[in-house]
Every structure is written in structure tokens, then in C-alpha cells.
Design a protein around this motif. Structure first.
Motif, short mmCIF file in Angstrom:
data_model
loop_
_atom_site.label_atom_id
_atom_site.label_comp_id
_atom_site.label_asym_id
_atom_site.label_seq_id
_atom_site.Cartn_x
_atom_site.Cartn_y
_atom_site.Cartn_z
N VAL A 156 -7.64 5.86 0.04
CA VAL A 156 -7.47 4.41 0.11
C VAL A 156 -8.79 3.77 0.53
O VAL A 156 -9.27 4.01 1.65
CB VAL A 156 -6.37 4.01 1.10
N VAL A 163 -6.31 2.30 -4.36
CA VAL A 163 -5.73 3.62 -4.09
C VAL A 163 -5.99 4.52 -5.29
O VAL A 163 -5.78 4.11 -6.44
CB VAL A 163 -4.21 3.53 -3.82
N LEU A 214 0.83 -1.21 0.00
CA LEU A 214 0.00 0.00 0.00
C LEU A 214 0.87 1.25 0.00
O LEU A 214 0.59 2.23 -0.71
CB LEU A 214 -0.90 -0.02 1.23
#
Length: 497
Positions: A435, A479, A418
Motif C-alpha cells: 500500500v 494498492v 482500503l
């Protein structure tokens, strides 16, 4: 061949990747809160003696008591040619305080294995301050060189102590050996001083962290080193200046906005290490499963149909599988017993050739392996020495919804992945990253503060928002970047710290 090492410190974890011509060949992982314990020396206390097992259990301040075998003698040094007095089992009593060194870290329900025969590892020598043993690596084969190195090492040791000459010493001169021996002896004296005032459970000597162990042991012939963190970069440059086989100009600091692993095409290759299945170039595939006792690898033909008869098709798939198995056990650092269920072959010559291929390709691995002959059922067993943490321990964790019977991506791996995508958003000039993820993943990321360093540093002028979803599986996330001055977000959205 282009040989490169990549060192990154992300989300509190250290990751080292070795690539040959852009294809990863080796990877190592070390969590910040659970660094590799092997080599650490603790002040321990004897909790109980078990005569029937010829063992003692030692409290060292770890989660489980450590296991100390009492009848191994010089067994720890049998992988080297040498001689010395047999190591006697220490005369222990319950309540005794002793120094012990971890030789195998705790795994699963088992505590760490420890020894009283302390050792300190350098580039060319291993110093044994309490063991009367003089040995040399079997990979040094020139009789004249062996004799010279053993004589030099013998001059450097004091009574009751010993040295093991490592493979890297083959080109070392007397001056280099003396400098390193004095350095290792200073470490031992420091350990003795620390032990005098240490409490039970204290670490009196900590092994080098991941980048420097690799720098010490396995960088010969490397063409370039990429480092993401300035502090590590500066230490690497200092170490490179001390190495005749490595130029400081070969060390590059990568501090662009993007993730180093994503920038060099490493991230997607790392992701495959978490998969049970591995594709073979000819269309076949492997299935890798880890059990408590061993690792089991199943070979399948998949889409490969061959060009002639069935036996030739199967033989070709098994040969390709043998090569990929050797690569995968090195990449994933699979240790212990490995059982390979090859596709059935009727010809004994084919079974022999597959065994020979597997033995040959495993021989290129730094970790030692021993292959047993394939049986009539085309199952081959081999052992591989464990040299670091299994990659699965970094990538995977037990699933919270099936009482540990299955696995999901670990929170630390998801944080690393991430982090790379958020960094790419900001490198593309977005002011905010949004996110979407499962509520459980958001909770773990925020509670464990995996991204706190970025929030305080490189991202302090940026914004990161999490939007939780109750119905998303744990490892799912997405994302996206946004440059709007006013963002339209749900009430459940939460900003990063």
C-alpha cells in the motif's frame, strides 16, 4: 422489484445499505466507538437550571452536558393520534439524580437533547412506563382496526403508563401484542434495577445496534438480506424465524475473500455520497453544501440544453432535480432545514408542479418531511426529520491544513475502502499487498488499529506493507499485489502490526 439489505461490520464500523434493483436507496453508518446514542438511557445529575429557557442541563457522562427542556409536555407524542394526561415538567433541583433518555444526539457544539419521558420501542408497540398516554399511528386508517388496536393496548397498560401502537401492528393479533408488551415491561424493570446501583454517567439501557434497529423497523417486503459477519448472521436468522414476513432462507452469509460491498457493486455507489456534486440523468447536476444551520442544494442545468424553449428546459431540469433531491436526502440522511435553489422559472404553474413533485417523492421516505411553497425567486424550503447520523459524518472529516474550513475523506472511510482493495488482492491469490499512501494516513491507520481484526484473522498468513509518501495528499493511496518471496521495499516501509 428486488429489495435487498446489506449489513457489514468493517474496521470497527457498522454499515447498512438498502438497494432497490441494485441501486442504493438508503444507507446508515455507525462507528464502533461512537454508536448512535438516540434511545440510550443514562443516570444523570442536574448541573444547573435555566428558568429563562425553561430548561435544565444534565451531566450524563458525555463530552457535553445534555439539554432537558421542561415545557414540552406531550410534544414528543404529537405525531400520533391519542390522548392522555399532559406530562408535567419534573420538579428538579440542582444536584438531583434522574434517569434521562437521549432523543437527539450531540451535533457540532451542541450537547444531546434528553427527556424524562422514557420510552421503549418494539416492532408493534412503544411502551411509555411513566407517561399516561394512549396513541396510534396515523398511517393506520381503518376505523375498525384502530378501535381494536387501541382497546387491546389499553388493556395491556398499567395505571400511569401508556402505549403507542405502531404502523406495523396493523396485522398483529392480541397474542403478539401481549408478548411484545410483556417483553418491553421486562426491559423497564431491568432498567429500574440497574439504576439503583448505577453511578452518575452510567448507561442503564442501550438501544439496539444498527442491524437490529433496521430489522425491527424497516424490513417489510425485503426479498433478501446479505450479512458479512457470522455473529450478526446468526442473530438475523433467529429474528427472521420470529417474523411472518421474512424467511430465514432469505438471509445469506457472505464470507468470501472479497469485500461484500465491492462484490455486489455497492462500494462505488457509496463513494458518491461523499461528493458535493450529484449528476442528474438529463445532464444537469446538484451541488449539496452543509452549513451549521441548514443544508443548501443548488440546481444547475449543466449539459442539458433541452429540445425546445428555455422555460421548458429549466422546468424539465427542476423536475429531475426534485426527484434526485428526495433520493439524496434519504441516502445521506440529511435532516433539519433544507433550502433548494431551483433554476428560475417564469411560469407559476411550473413552480407549483415542481413543488408537488418534490412533496410526492419525499412522501415515499420513512422520515417525515414538510415542504413550504416555492417563492418568486424559485427557492423552496423543506424540513426532514433526522433519523440517524448524517452520511457526511462518516465519510468526511475536517481538513487539518485549513483550520477546519474544508473537508477530506475521513480515516474510517479510507480504512474501509482500503480494506476492500487489500481483500481483493488476497482473493486474487497474492501473498502480499503493498500500500502506497500518505504518511499521515499510514499513521492514522496503524495507530487506530482499523485493520487489526483482519491482521489477526483472515490475513494472518498474508503480508501487508505500507510505504509512506511525504508529498501525497491525505486521502491518496494505491494498492498492488506481489508474490515475490523477497520484496524490494524502501527503508521507510512498515508492516501491518
Amino acid at each position: 422489484m428486488r429489495k435487498e439489505w446489506f449489513f457489514d461490520r468493517i474496521c470497527g464500523a457498522q454499515i447498512a445499505v438498502y438497494a432497490e434493483d441494485g441501486k442504493i436507496a438508503e444507507a446508515a453508518f455507525e462507528r464502533g466507538n461512537s454508536a448512535e446514542l438516540t434511545g440510550n438511557i443514562y443516570k444523570g445529575k442536574v448541573c444547573n437550571l435555566v428558568p429563562g429557557m425553561q430548561a435544565a442541563f444534565i451531566a450524563c457522562g458525555l463530552e457535553r452536558n445534555c439539554y432537558l427542556p421542561l415545557g414540552e409536555g406531550n410534544a414528543l407524542f404529537t405525531s400520533y393520534d391519542g390522548e392522555g394526561n399532559a406530562v408535567r415538567a419534573p420538579d428538579l433541583h440542582e444536584g438531583d439524580e434522574i434517569l434521562v433518555q437521549i432523543v437527539k444526539p450531540p451535533r457540532g457544539t451542541k450537547g444531546a437533547k434528553v427527556t424524562c419521558d422514557l420510552s421503549f420501542v418494539g416492532k408493534t408497540l412503544i411502551y411509555l412506563p411513566q407517561t399516561d398516554f394512549l396513541g396510534i399511528s396515523r398511517k393506520i386508517t381503518d376505523p375498525a382496526v384502530r378501535e381494536r388496536l387501541l382497546k387491546e393496548a389499553d388493556k395491556l397498560r398499567e395505571k400511569g403508563a401508556g402505549f403507542i401502537v405502531r404502523t406495523a401492528a396493523e396485522e398483529a393479533d392480541r397474542r403478539h401484542l401481549k408478548i411484545e408488551s410483556e417483553y418491553l415491561k421486562r426491559i423497564w424493570r431491568s432498567v429500574q434495577r440497574s439504576a439503583q446501583s448505577a453511578a452518575v454517567g452510567d448507561v442503564v439501557h442501550r438501544e439496539y445496534d444498527l442491524p437490529f434497529k433496521i430489522m425491527r423497523d424497516s424490513l417489510g417486503g425485503v426479498t433478501h438480506i446479505y450479512v458479512s459477519e457470522r455473529a450478526t448472521f446468526e442473530k438475523m436468522v433467529q429474528l427472521a424465524r420470529m417474523r411472518p414476513d421474512l424467511s430465514e432462507r432469505s438471509v445469506t452469509l457472505c464470507q468470501g475473500g472479497r469485500s461484500m460491498f465491492r462484490e455486489y457493486g455497492i462500494a462505488d455507489q457509496l463513494h458518491t455520497l461523499a461528493s458535493r456534486t450529484v449528476a442528474l440523468e438529463n445532464g444537469g447536476y446538484l451541488v449539496i453544501d452543509k452549513t451549521e444551520a441548514m443544508t443548501v442544494i443548488d440546481v444547475n442545468t449543466g449539459k442539458f440544453t433541452g429540445d425546445s424553449d428555455l422555460e421548458s428546459t429549466v422546468f424539465g431540469t427542476n423536475l429531475a432535480a426534485a426527484r434526485e433531491i428526495a433520493r439524496q436526502v434519504r441516502l445521506r440522511n440529511i435532516g433539519g432545514l433544507v433550502a433548494v435553489d431551483f433554476i428560475d422559472m417564469t411560469e407559476e404553474e411550473h413552480r407549483r408542479l415542481v413543488d408537488e413533485e418534490l412533496t410526492a417523492v419525499l412522501g415515499h421516505d420513512r422520515a417525515k418531511s414538510r415542504v413550504s411553497p416555492m417563492g418568486d425567486m424559485c427557492v423552496t424550503l423543506f424540513t426532514r426529520k433526522r433519523t440517524n447520523n448524517d452520511a457526511a459524518d462518516f465519510f468526511l472529516q475536517p481538513c487539518r491544513h485549513c483550520t477546519g474550513q474544508g473537508t477530506v475523506f475521513s480515516d474510517i472511510y479510507l480504512a474501509v475502502s482500503l480494506r476492500g482493495e487489500i481483500a481483493d488482492c488476497f482473493a486474487d491469490d497474492y501473498a502480499a499487498a503493498i500500500v502506497d499512501c500518505s504518511r499521515a494516513l499510514m499513521r492514522d491507520l496503524l495507530f487506530k488499529r482499523y485493520l487489526s481484526e483482519e491482521a489477526r484473522g483472515a490475513w494472518r498468513e498474508k503480508r501487508v506493507y505500507f510505504i509512506p509518501h511525504e508529498d501525497w495528499e491525505y486521502g491518496r493511496y494505491a494498492v498492488r499485489g506481489d508474490n515475490a518471496k523477497v520484496l524490494s521495499l524502501p527503508d521507510t516501509a512498515q508492516i501491518l502490526y
